[in-house]
Motif scaffolding. Structure first.
Motif: not given
Length: 189
Positions: A19-38
């Motif tokens: 699953r990590k190969k198919l859906l790399p969590p850090d890459k997918i989470v990166g799509l949200l552009n999370i900021e420290p105050d989110d």
């Protein structure tokens, strides 16, 4: 348990290497552009596959929302192992979501939209909890036959998901993640 709802007894498959190969969590989470105050809501947080990486990117609260107490308990244990302390655990359905109006700036909802009883009600609830200018990321199964995942007849294609979101007042962009899965990034317009 209904045909649509994920069985928590199969939770280990959610964090496997394949699953990590198919859906790399850090890459997918990166799509949200999370900021420290989110402030973030992970709807259908499960055992934390996306929740833990998102919580690590924000200094604010991540609300891990799941209808299944067993999944929240697994997430609590995984967060403890990873020393992640900014997660608030919320046992809740999505109609209504047990969060305050305009309480989060980012929402992740992964592999859940095909399970909800009324997608329009769920989207109205997401709209209610999102702050103005907030972003939502939906991860789902493409409506094609695959070796795993839910039956094709309950899947929602990426094209259909974009149309549903646009009808509910979201600007939406589909993102192909792999041949089986897609993401849709959406904002309130």
């Amino acid at each position: 348990m209904s045909e649509k709802r994920f069985n928590p007894e199969k939770a280990d498959m959610l964090i496997g290497l394949e699953r990590k190969k198919l859906l790399p969590p850090d890459k997918i989470v990166g799509l949200l552009n999370i900021e420290p105050d989110d402030t973030i809501a992970d709807l259908g947080a499960g055992n934390g596959y996306f929740a833990i990486p998102m919580a690590k990117q924000s200094k604010d609260t991540l609300y891990a929302v799941d209808i299944e107490p067993k999944m929240l308990e697994m997430l609590r244990e995984n967060a403890r192992k990873e020393q992640v302390k900014n997660i608030t655990y919320v046992e809740s359905d999505f109609d209504p979501i047990q969060l305050e109006d305009h309480s989060v700036s980012k929402v992740m909802i992964s592999f859940v939209m095909h399970e909800v009883p009324d997608i329009n009600k769920t989207l109205s609830e997401i709209r209610r909890i999102l702050k103005p200018g907030g972003t939502m990321l939906i991860i789902e199964w493409e409506a094609v036959e695959t070796g795993s995942g839910p039956p094709v007849h309950i899947r929602i294609s990426s094209d259909e998901m974009v149309k549903i979101l646009e009808k509910k007042g979201f600007g939406a962009e589909a993102i192909s993640l792999n041949p089986e899965n897609y993401g849709v990034k959406a904002v309130i317009v």
